[in-house]
Design a protein around this motif. Structure first.
Motif, PDB file in Angstrom:
ATOM      1  N   ALA A  23       0.692  -1.161  -0.181  1.00 44.12           N
ATOM      2  CA  ALA A  23       0.039  -0.059   0.281  1.00 44.12           C
ATOM      3  C   ALA A  23       0.704   1.241   0.213  1.00 44.12           C
ATOM      4  N   VAL A  24       1.810   1.075   0.871  1.00 46.49           N
ATOM      5  CA  VAL A  24       2.831   2.391   0.802  1.00 46.49           C
ATOM      6  C   VAL A  24       3.591   2.677  -0.553  1.00 46.49           C
ATOM      7  N   ILE A  25       4.010   1.703  -1.181  1.00 51.60           N
ATOM      8  CA  ILE A  25       4.354   1.789  -2.535  1.00 51.60           C
ATOM      9  C   ILE A  25       3.482   2.264  -3.572  1.00 51.60           C
ATOM     10  N   GLU A  26       1.943   2.039  -3.462  1.00 46.88           N
ATOM     11  CA  GLU A  26       1.143   2.622  -4.300  1.00 46.88           C
ATOM     12  C   GLU A  26       1.062   4.088  -3.873  1.00 46.88           C
ATOM     13  N   GLU A  27       0.887   4.250  -2.580  1.00 44.10           N
ATOM     14  CA  GLU A  27       0.627   5.831  -1.914  1.00 44.10           C
ATOM     15  C   GLU A  27       1.785   6.541  -2.666  1.00 44.10           C
ATOM     16  N   GLU A  28       3.061   6.140  -2.799  1.00 42.11           N
ATOM     17  CA  GLU A  28       4.218   6.878  -3.475  1.00 42.11           C
ATOM     18  C   GLU A  28       4.004   7.060  -5.027  1.00 42.11           C
ATOM     19  N   ARG A  29       3.230   6.282  -5.736  1.00 41.55           N
ATOM     20  CA  ARG A  29       3.027   6.249  -6.859  1.00 41.55           C
ATOM     21  C   ARG A  29       1.731   7.213  -7.185  1.00 41.55           C
ATOM     22  N   GLY A  30       0.797   7.390  -6.148  1.00 44.16           N
ATOM     23  CA  GLY A  30      -0.422   8.158  -6.262  1.00 44.16           C
ATOM     24  C   GLY A  30      -1.398   7.485  -6.700  1.00 44.16           C
ATOM     25  N   ARG A  31      -1.496   6.094  -6.584  1.00 42.98           N
ATOM     26  CA  ARG A  31      -2.694   5.308  -7.203  1.00 42.98           C
ATOM     27  C   ARG A  31      -3.484   5.081  -6.315  1.00 42.98           C
ATOM     28  N   PHE A  32      -3.210   4.666  -5.083  1.00 47.96           N
ATOM     29  CA  PHE A  32      -4.235   4.457  -3.949  1.00 47.96           C
ATOM     30  C   PHE A  32      -3.107   4.367  -2.597  1.00 47.96           C
ATOM     31  N   THR A  33      -4.236   4.385  -1.325  1.00 50.05           N
ATOM     32  CA  THR A  33      -3.569   4.426   0.015  1.00 50.05           C
ATOM     33  C   THR A  33      -3.994   3.102   0.804  1.00 50.05           C
ATOM     34  N   PHE A  34      -3.237   3.164   1.783  1.00 45.12           N
ATOM     35  CA  PHE A  34      -3.961   1.802   2.660  1.00 45.12           C
ATOM     36  C   PHE A  34      -5.295   2.361   3.339  1.00 45.12           C
ATOM     37  N   GLU A  35      -5.715   3.521   3.457  1.00 47.26           N
ATOM     38  CA  GLU A  35      -7.129   4.062   3.646  1.00 47.26           C
ATOM     39  C   GLU A  35      -7.886   3.394   2.621  1.00 47.26           C
ATOM     40  N   ASP A  36      -7.604   3.648   1.506  1.00 44.86           N
ATOM     41  CA  ASP A  36      -8.407   3.069   0.295  1.00 44.86           C
ATOM     42  C   ASP A  36      -8.808   1.486   0.469  1.00 44.86           C
ATOM     43  N   VAL A  37      -7.456   0.896   0.893  1.00 39.87           N
ATOM     44  CA  VAL A  37      -7.457  -0.374   0.830  1.00 39.87           C
ATOM     45  C   VAL A  37      -8.635  -0.782   1.979  1.00 39.87           C
ATOM     46  N   CYS A  38      -8.565  -0.215   3.140  1.00 37.03           N
ATOM     47  CA  CYS A  38      -9.286  -0.471   4.250  1.00 37.03           C
ATOM     48  C   CYS A  38     -10.931  -0.263   3.860  1.00 37.03           C
ATOM     49  N   ARG A  39     -11.038   0.976   3.420  1.00 42.03           N
ATOM     50  CA  ARG A  39     -12.318   1.395   2.751  1.00 42.03           C
ATOM     51  C   ARG A  39     -12.933   0.419   1.816  1.00 42.03           C
ATOM     52  N   GLU A  40     -12.377  -0.138   0.865  1.00 44.08           N
ATOM     53  CA  GLU A  40     -12.917  -0.963   0.034  1.00 44.08           C
ATOM     54  C   GLU A  40     -13.187  -2.339   0.695  1.00 44.08           C
ATOM     55  N   VAL A  41     -12.516  -2.793   1.342  1.00 47.69           N
ATOM     56  CA  VAL A  41     -12.712  -4.027   2.105  1.00 47.69           C
ATOM     57  C   VAL A  41     -13.869  -4.026   3.199  1.00 47.69           C
ATOM     58  N   CYS A  42     -13.976  -2.658   3.800  1.00 47.00           N
ATOM     59  CA  CYS A  42     -15.171  -2.609   4.922  1.00 47.00           C
ATOM     60  C   CYS A  42     -16.543  -2.431   3.851  1.00 47.00           C
ATOM     61  N   GLU A  43     -16.446  -1.761   2.698  1.00 49.07           N
ATOM     62  CA  GLU A  43     -17.600  -1.589   1.768  1.00 49.07           C
ATOM     63  C   GLU A  43     -18.169  -2.952   1.377  1.00 49.07           C
ATOM     64  N   LYS A  44     -17.211  -3.799   1.088  1.00 51.86           N
ATOM     65  CA  LYS A  44     -17.336  -5.037   0.557  1.00 51.86           C
ATOM     66  C   LYS A  44     -18.093  -6.108   1.516  1.00 51.86           C
ATOM     67  N   LEU A  45     -17.472  -6.117   2.709  1.00 49.77           N
ATOM     68  CA  LEU A  45     -18.151  -6.766   3.772  1.00 49.77           C
ATOM     69  C   LEU A  45     -19.595  -6.426   3.826  1.00 49.77           C
ATOM     70  N   VAL A  46     -19.785  -5.184   4.079  1.00 50.67           N
ATOM     71  CA  VAL A  46     -21.311  -4.578   4.264  1.00 50.67           C
ATOM     72  C   VAL A  46     -22.019  -4.994   2.993  1.00 50.67           C
ATOM     73  N   PHE A  47     -21.619  -4.737   1.958  1.00 52.29           N
ATOM     74  CA  PHE A  47     -22.343  -5.038   0.610  1.00 52.29           C
ATOM     75  C   PHE A  47     -22.736  -6.660   0.695  1.00 52.29           C
ATOM     76  N   ARG A  48     -22.043  -7.630   1.279  1.00 46.72           N
ATOM     77  CA  ARG A  48     -21.920  -9.068   1.269  1.00 46.72           C
ATOM     78  C   ARG A  48     -22.755  -9.527   2.425  1.00 46.72           C
ATOM     79  N   HIS A  49     -23.296  -8.729   3.292  1.00 47.50           N
ATOM     80  CA  HIS A  49     -24.090  -9.212   4.521  1.00 47.50           C
ATOM     81  C   HIS A  49     -25.374  -8.295   4.282  1.00 47.50           C
ATOM     82  N   PRO A  50     -26.108  -8.680   3.488  1.00 46.65           N
ATOM     83  CA  PRO A  50     -27.572  -8.110   3.463  1.00 46.65           C
ATOM     84  C   PRO A  50     -28.445  -8.493   4.776  1.00 46.65           C
ATOM     85  N   ASN A  51     -28.025  -9.609   5.261  1.00 48.37           N
ATOM     86  CA  ASN A  51     -28.885 -10.316   6.427  1.00 48.37           C
ATOM     87  C   ASN A  51     -28.423  -9.580   7.528  1.00 48.37           C
TER      88      ASN A  51
END
Length: 239
Positions: A81-109
């Protein structure tokens, strides 16, 4: 010679502190000579190695070892994630956001927002297909990673194919296919026949509820333990 920093992490120890350490190590001028020149490709094998060590700790049910090895896996995630942060493509926060959104989306119950988005959709696989836009057999097969261990990938491909209605999901059909490939192997012992035999065996195991990759992993462990025990009982020195 670069200056030595008077810095150390402090409780509570957080992912942000881990990221800060990696940023310091990656500093182009004053960073660690090894860390600052690494790329995704150069540390790819490290990710695999650390993951395998974490799996061994899990299999051993050793909490202290698990804590250590899971930390090493987390470090690998943060490093990339830090390598990508240096390249300006995404950050560790983006990684965390995406997996959080994914977990919520996949649990409609569990989550109301997901229930509203996914009304009428039942099942984990159906939710993943909607999320990833998979609609065809080609989509299903093409998104199984080629880097998976061979037996694991075979069973995942077979499972995906079943969802698209291929005729390989009947246990009796799978057993017949396995016997046919065994007959072929007895006639022609080459790489292709061996591959067909292993693929058919993986499918028969899948339909019997057996994870072929884990089954072979633990069979290999038992083999080593039994072989060493036999050597010890016979008094043969193991080098």
């Amino acid at each position: 010679m670069s200056a030595v920093l008077d810095w150390q992490p402090k409780a509570p120890y957080t992912a942000e502190q881990l990221l800060e350490i990696l940023r310091i190590l990656r500093d182009p001028e004053n960073g660690c000579p090894w860390d600052k020149v690494q790329t995704h490709a150069s540390i790819r094998k490290n990710f695999l190695e650390e993951t395998c060590e974490a799996l061994e700790a899990i299999d051993a049910d050793d909490p202290q070892l698990m804590q250590e090895e899971l930390g090493d896996v987390l470090m690998q995630v943060a490093f990339h994630a830090v390598i990508e942060e240096e390249r300006g493509r995404f950050t560790f926060e983006d990684v965390c956001r995406e997996v959080c959104e994914k977990l919520v989306f996949r649990h409609p119950n569990i989550f109301a927002s997901s229930a509203a988005q996914n009304a009428g959709i039942n099942g984990w696989d159906a939710l993943k297909n909607k999320e990833k836009g998979r609609t065809t057999l080609a989509d299903e097969l093409g998104t199984v990673p080629v880097t998976l261990p061979a037996l694991m990938r075979a069973q995942k491909l077979q499972k995906r194919a079943d969802r698209c209605g291929t005729e390989q999901s009947a246990p009796e059909t799978a057993r017949q296919a396995l016997q046919a490939t065994l007959d072929d192997w007895n006639r022609e012992q080459d790489a292709q026949a061996a591959g067909e035999l292993l693929f058919a065996a993986a499918n028969a195991m899948r339909l019997a509820g057996v994870d072929a990759e884990e089954a072979l992993t633990f069979a290999s462990k038992r083999y080593c333990a039994e072989l060493l025990a036999q050597k010890e009982q016979s008094g043969t020195q193991v080098e």
